[in-house]
Design a protein around this motif. Structure first.
Motif, PDB file in Angstrom:
ATOM      1  N   GLY A 174       3.820  10.311  -6.919  1.00  0.00           N
ATOM      2  CA  GLY A 174       4.795  10.740  -7.915  1.00  0.00           C
ATOM      3  C   GLY A 174       4.136  11.033  -9.252  1.00  0.00           C
ATOM      4  N   TYR A 175       3.192  10.202  -9.647  1.00  0.00           N
ATOM      5  CA  TYR A 175       2.454  10.405 -10.897  1.00  0.00           C
ATOM      6  C   TYR A 175       1.649  11.701 -10.830  1.00  0.00           C
ATOM      7  N   ALA A 176       0.975  11.928  -9.709  1.00  0.00           N
ATOM      8  CA  ALA A 176       0.185  13.151  -9.543  1.00  0.00           C
ATOM      9  C   ALA A 176       1.081  14.385  -9.584  1.00  0.00           C
ATOM     10  N   ASN A 177       2.246  14.321  -8.957  1.00  0.00           N
ATOM     11  CA  ASN A 177       3.183  15.450  -8.990  1.00  0.00           C
ATOM     12  C   ASN A 177       3.653  15.730 -10.416  1.00  0.00           C
ATOM     13  N   ASP A 178       3.919  14.673 -11.171  1.00  0.00           N
ATOM     14  CA  ASP A 178       4.324  14.844 -12.570  1.00  0.00           C
ATOM     15  C   ASP A 178       3.207  15.509 -13.382  1.00  0.00           C
ATOM     16  N   LEU A 179       1.973  15.081 -13.148  1.00  0.00           N
ATOM     17  CA  LEU A 179       0.842  15.698 -13.858  1.00  0.00           C
ATOM     18  C   LEU A 179       0.692  17.174 -13.495  1.00  0.00           C
ATOM     19  N   VAL A 203       0.836  -1.198   0.000  1.00  0.00           N
ATOM     20  CA  VAL A 203       0.000   0.000   0.000  1.00  0.00           C
ATOM     21  C   VAL A 203       0.873   1.250   0.000  1.00  0.00           C
ATOM     22  N   ASP A 204       1.913   1.245   0.828  1.00  0.00           N
ATOM     23  CA  ASP A 204       2.818   2.395   0.880  1.00  0.00           C
ATOM     24  C   ASP A 204       3.523   2.601  -0.457  1.00  0.00           C
ATOM     25  N   GLU A 205       3.943   1.506  -1.071  1.00  0.00           N
ATOM     26  CA  GLU A 205       4.610   1.605  -2.368  1.00  0.00           C
ATOM     27  C   GLU A 205       3.649   2.132  -3.432  1.00  0.00           C
ATOM     28  N   ALA A 206       2.418   1.649  -3.430  1.00  0.00           N
ATOM     29  CA  ALA A 206       1.422   2.129  -4.393  1.00  0.00           C
ATOM     30  C   ALA A 206       1.137   3.606  -4.172  1.00  0.00           C
ATOM     31  N   ARG A 207       1.015   4.013  -2.913  1.00  0.00           N
ATOM     32  CA  ARG A 207       0.760   5.420  -2.599  1.00  0.00           C
ATOM     33  C   ARG A 207       1.909   6.301  -3.091  1.00  0.00           C
ATOM     34  N   ARG A 208       3.146   5.844  -2.907  1.00  0.00           N
ATOM     35  CA  ARG A 208       4.310   6.602  -3.354  1.00  0.00           C
ATOM     36  C   ARG A 208       4.307   6.752  -4.875  1.00  0.00           C
ATOM     37  N   VAL A 209       3.986   5.690  -5.587  1.00  0.00           N
ATOM     38  CA  VAL A 209       3.955   5.744  -7.051  1.00  0.00           C
ATOM     39  C   VAL A 209       2.860   6.697  -7.529  1.00  0.00           C
TER      40      VAL A 209
END
Length: 61
Positions: free
Chosen positions: A45-50, A36-42
C-alpha cells in the motif's frame, strides 16, 4: 531445630495442570492474516501511494 515452626500445613495448594488449548481451526487461522502477510500488505500500500505521488509530480513538469 525446627526451621519450619509455625509453617506446617501452610504450603500453597497445587492444582493439576490444565489441558493445553486446542489448536485453532483452519477458519480461525485464515481469518487473521499472519504478521508477514500484514506487513506485506502495508508495504504494498505504501509503495502504491508513492507511485501515485510520483505520477502526480511528473504531471507538474
Amino acid at each position: 531445630m525446627n526451621y519450619f515452626k509455625g509453617h506446617a500445613g501452610s504450603w500453597p495448594s497445587i492444582s493439576p495442570m490444565s489441558a493445553p488449548d486446542e489448536r485453532p481451526s483452519e477458519d480461525a487461522r485464515k481469518s487473521k492474516p499472519s504478521r508477514v502477510d500484514e506487513a506485506r500488505r502495508v508495504i504494498e500500500g505504501y509503495a502504491n501511494d508513492l507511485r501515485e505521488i510520483i505520477k502526480q509530480l511528473r504531471r507538474l513538469d
